[in-house]
Design a protein around this motif. Structure first.
Motif, PDB file in Angstrom:
ATOM      1  N   SER A 410       0.896  -1.184  -0.024  1.00 27.81           N
ATOM      2  CA  SER A 410       0.118   0.169   0.124  1.00 27.81           C
ATOM      3  C   SER A 410       0.837   1.401   0.101  1.00 27.81           C
ATOM      4  N   LYS A 411       0.274   2.263  -0.246  1.00 26.01           N
ATOM      5  CA  LYS A 411       1.085   3.591  -0.042  1.00 26.01           C
ATOM      6  C   LYS A 411       1.832   3.704   1.231  1.00 26.01           C
ATOM      7  N   VAL A 412       1.209   3.152   2.286  1.00 28.49           N
ATOM      8  CA  VAL A 412       1.813   3.154   3.351  1.00 28.49           C
ATOM      9  C   VAL A 412       3.459   2.720   3.448  1.00 28.49           C
ATOM     10  N   ARG A 442      -2.358  14.174  14.613  1.00 23.53           N
ATOM     11  CA  ARG A 442      -3.171  14.195  13.172  1.00 23.53           C
ATOM     12  C   ARG A 442      -3.153  15.199  12.401  1.00 23.53           C
ATOM     13  N   GLU A 443      -3.288  16.316  12.976  1.00 27.27           N
ATOM     14  CA  GLU A 443      -3.065  17.928  12.265  1.00 27.27           C
ATOM     15  C   GLU A 443      -1.822  17.977  11.290  1.00 27.27           C
ATOM     16  N   GLU A 444      -0.835  17.765  12.301  1.00 27.27           N
ATOM     17  CA  GLU A 444       0.425  17.929  11.761  1.00 27.27           C
ATOM     18  C   GLU A 444       0.878  16.918  10.535  1.00 27.27           C
ATOM     19  N   ILE A 445       0.283  15.871  10.667  1.00 28.08           N
ATOM     20  CA  ILE A 445       0.495  14.701   9.580  1.00 28.08           C
ATOM     21  C   ILE A 445      -0.520  15.231   8.418  1.00 28.08           C
ATOM     22  N   GLU A 446      -1.529  15.638   8.572  1.00 32.27           N
ATOM     23  CA  GLU A 446      -2.156  16.380   7.398  1.00 32.27           C
ATOM     24  C   GLU A 446      -1.540  17.431   6.784  1.00 32.27           C
ATOM     25  N   LYS A 447      -0.884  18.028   7.558  1.00 30.62           N
ATOM     26  CA  LYS A 447      -0.411  19.364   7.111  1.00 30.62           C
ATOM     27  C   LYS A 447       0.641  18.869   5.977  1.00 30.62           C
ATOM     28  N   LEU A 448       1.389  17.647   6.306  1.00 34.41           N
ATOM     29  CA  LEU A 448       2.430  17.167   5.709  1.00 34.41           C
ATOM     30  C   LEU A 448       1.990  16.239   4.444  1.00 34.41           C
ATOM     31  N   PHE A 450      -0.642  13.873   4.349  1.00 39.15           N
ATOM     32  CA  PHE A 450      -1.096  12.346   4.549  1.00 39.15           C
ATOM     33  C   PHE A 450      -2.181  12.314   5.445  1.00 39.15           C
ATOM     34  N   VAL A 451      -3.251  11.419   5.065  1.00 40.26           N
ATOM     35  CA  VAL A 451      -4.316  11.089   6.157  1.00 40.26           C
ATOM     36  C   VAL A 451      -4.407  10.080   6.741  1.00 40.26           C
ATOM     37  N   LEU A 452      -5.131  10.041   7.838  1.00 39.95           N
ATOM     38  CA  LEU A 452      -5.004   8.618   8.601  1.00 39.95           C
ATOM     39  C   LEU A 452      -6.331   8.102   8.612  1.00 39.95           C
ATOM     40  N   GLU A 453      -6.362   6.859   8.691  1.00 40.10           N
ATOM     41  CA  GLU A 453      -7.845   5.979   8.684  1.00 40.10           C
ATOM     42  C   GLU A 453      -7.548   5.173   9.974  1.00 40.10           C
ATOM     43  N   VAL A 459      -3.993   1.729  12.426  1.00 41.88           N
ATOM     44  CA  VAL A 459      -4.217   2.721  11.564  1.00 41.88           C
ATOM     45  C   VAL A 459      -3.265   2.750  10.461  1.00 41.88           C
ATOM     46  N   LYS A 460      -4.271   3.228   9.530  1.00 38.40           N
ATOM     47  CA  LYS A 460      -3.563   3.287   7.816  1.00 38.40           C
ATOM     48  C   LYS A 460      -3.154   4.611   7.541  1.00 38.40           C
ATOM     49  N   VAL A 461      -2.322   4.838   6.893  1.00 41.93           N
ATOM     50  CA  VAL A 461      -1.738   5.970   6.599  1.00 41.93           C
ATOM     51  C   VAL A 461      -1.702   5.932   5.030  1.00 41.93           C
ATOM     52  N   LYS A 462      -2.492   7.242   4.248  1.00 43.69           N
ATOM     53  CA  LYS A 462      -2.458   7.384   2.858  1.00 43.69           C
ATOM     54  C   LYS A 462      -2.103   8.790   2.523  1.00 43.69           C
TER      55      LYS A 462
END
Ligand SMILES: [Zn+2]
Length: 465
Positions: A410-412, A442-448, A450-453, A459-462
């Motif tokens: 996966s993209k992970v 989570r916000e930091e990750i999204e800023k970079l 990536f999204v978390l599920e 947890v899955k990272v895409k």
């Protein structure tokens, strides 16, 4: 391993003729038309058998024939050679027809991730071997000649009716009687056909120019590649009363005994309760399913939910469910794969892992109960054993199941280390019920980007789309 042996009508422990080795002969396709998913059902089941035996450390030699001559439109010698019929239908030569449908068969094998046989042998490339075997049968006194060709005299083999439990007195052999009025018994069958001068594929023989009957190729080629006694012979249950009964007779006639110690037969894949067949117009190939948007491995998954002696009633609804189940399975395996860190197994969890391994092994070893094996995989993936152990189990079970779980990605995997660190930090916060900081992560990750599920399995990272 135990399998149901049609020869004895019992589930028996497989004891190989040569220690550590298993010889398997499978009746293969008649290459005059597409091999549809009804045919492929059996090949998937036998693939599981081969893979399982190999996983147990046996050296397996798998031989499969390609019938490209002599198989008449009826299994009982009547009608036209299927190859010539196919050639007329498509305006090709018999040789082109053979190649076209060998290619189609190989493509279906690939789509369904079926291991290639070690030997794939064509009847037309083994004419001398067939002639030699017929000569032995003849010199042992099991044949007579008619205007149609050289015939096997079934009355010379006292055990002819045993394998299929045929009632020879009933003479309910249908078309067999009409085939050749010179036959002494309706059950007698052709070893060599000489009365078809217009047949395109023909060879010189001691009985005249002609071509072999359908059954002799399997005896000749199995003996050539596996020896006069080998372990397992597979085929569809329709082969019991004619094709395999005749193979057994030929073995007896040529070498004084039949050849395989275990004869294993599969039930059919049906569609609305009917056998898939061209005449019913209910035929799909593996690539048809792919064109309809299915992953061919969803069909493999569906087949794995059935037992080879039960068969399966195919429907698009069941294929849809199989596709969903396969996708979910992949999610679980991926989640396990990318969940980092292997904690030391507690004794209790070690015991669980060992339990899954032996349960899987026991299921497959018990007459190839692959659906139970699949259920063990699900149970393991949903258990509380560590992710890496789940992943290891999935990959090891999949050597037998063949769902290509080892190729999952996966993209992970492409997640930068920086993101992985943040994800792990967020997990730490969540485990400590510090949801405020977890949300910041989570916000930091999204800023970079990536999204978390959050899945039940982890947890899955895409990457953000
Ligand atoms: Zn055969």
């Amino acid at each position: 391993m135990r399998l149901y042996n049609t020869l004895t009508r019992k589930i028996e422990e497989i004891k190989p003729a040569r220690e550590g080795e298993v010889g398997i002969y499978s009746c293969g396709p008649t290459v005059y038309w597409n091999q549809h998913i009804g045919h492929m059902y059996a090949y998937v089941q036998w693939d599981i058998l081969v893979r399982y035996l190999r996983s147990k450390g046996f050296k397996v030699k798998r031989v499969m024939n390609i019938t490209d001559v002599g198989h008449m439109t009826s299994d009982e010698d009547a009608g036209e050679d299927k190859m010539e019929k196919g050639a007329k239908r498509e305006g090709l030569t018999v040789w082109q027809i053979a190649q076209k449908y060998i290619d189609q068969f190989m493509q279906s094998m690939d789509l369904l991730n079926i291991t290639k046989p070690d030997v794939l042998c064509r009847a037309t490339e083994h004419i001398p071997e067939q002639i030699e075997l017929i000569k032995k049968i003849e010199s042992n006194g099991f044949t007579y000649k008619t205007s149609t060709g050289l015939v096997f005299d079934t009355s010379k083999f006292a055990g002819y009716a045993d394998f299929a439990k045929l009632n020879l007195n009933k003479q309910d052999s249908g078309s067999r009687v009409e085939v050749d009025p010179d036959k002494k018994n309706p059950w007698d069958f052709l070893l060599w056909v000489t009365n078809q001068p217009n047949h395109i594929m023909k060879w010189e023989s001691p009985w005249g120019v002609g071509f072999p009957g359908w059954h002799i190729e399997c005896t000749a080629m199995s003996v050539k590649y596996l020896g006069e006694t080998f372990d397992i012979h597979t085929g569809g249950k329709e082969h019991i009363p004619v094709h395999h009964t005749n193979e057994i007779a030929q073995g007896f006639g040529a070498i004084g005994h039949q050849t395989a110690n275990y004869w294993i037969h599969n039930e059919w894949l049906t569609l609305k309760g009917e056998k898939m067949s061209k005449s019913l117009g209910n035929v799909y190939t593996a690539s048809d399913l792919e064109k309809k948007g299915y992953d061919p491995l969803a069909l493999r998954y569906l087949i794995l939910t059935s037992h080879y002696r039960q068969g399966i009633n195919f429907s698009f609804e069941s294929l849809d469910s199989a596709q969903v189940a396969l996708n979910n399975l992949r999610e679980l395996v991926l989640a396990a794969k990318f969940d980092k860190g292997r904690p030391t197994l507690s004794a209790e969890k070690r015991e669980k892992v060992d339990g899954f391994i032996s349960e899987f092994d026991e299921a497959l070893g018990n007459d190839l109960n692959v659906s139970k094996g699949l259920a063990v995989l699900w149970k393991a993936l949903k258990s509380n054993i560590p992710s890496e152990d789940k992943y290891d189990l999935a990959i090891s079970f999949d050597e037998v199941l063949g769902l290509r779980l080892n190729e999952l990605n996966s993209k992970v995997q492409d997640t930068p280390e920086e993101i992985t660190k943040l994800v792990n930090k967020r997990e730490e916060y969540r485990n400590n019920h510090d949801f405020e900081n977890a949300d910041k992560m989570r916000e930091e990750i999204e800023k970079l980007g990536f999204v978390l599920e959050d899945l039940p399995t982890g947890v899955k990272v895409k990457p953000k789309k």
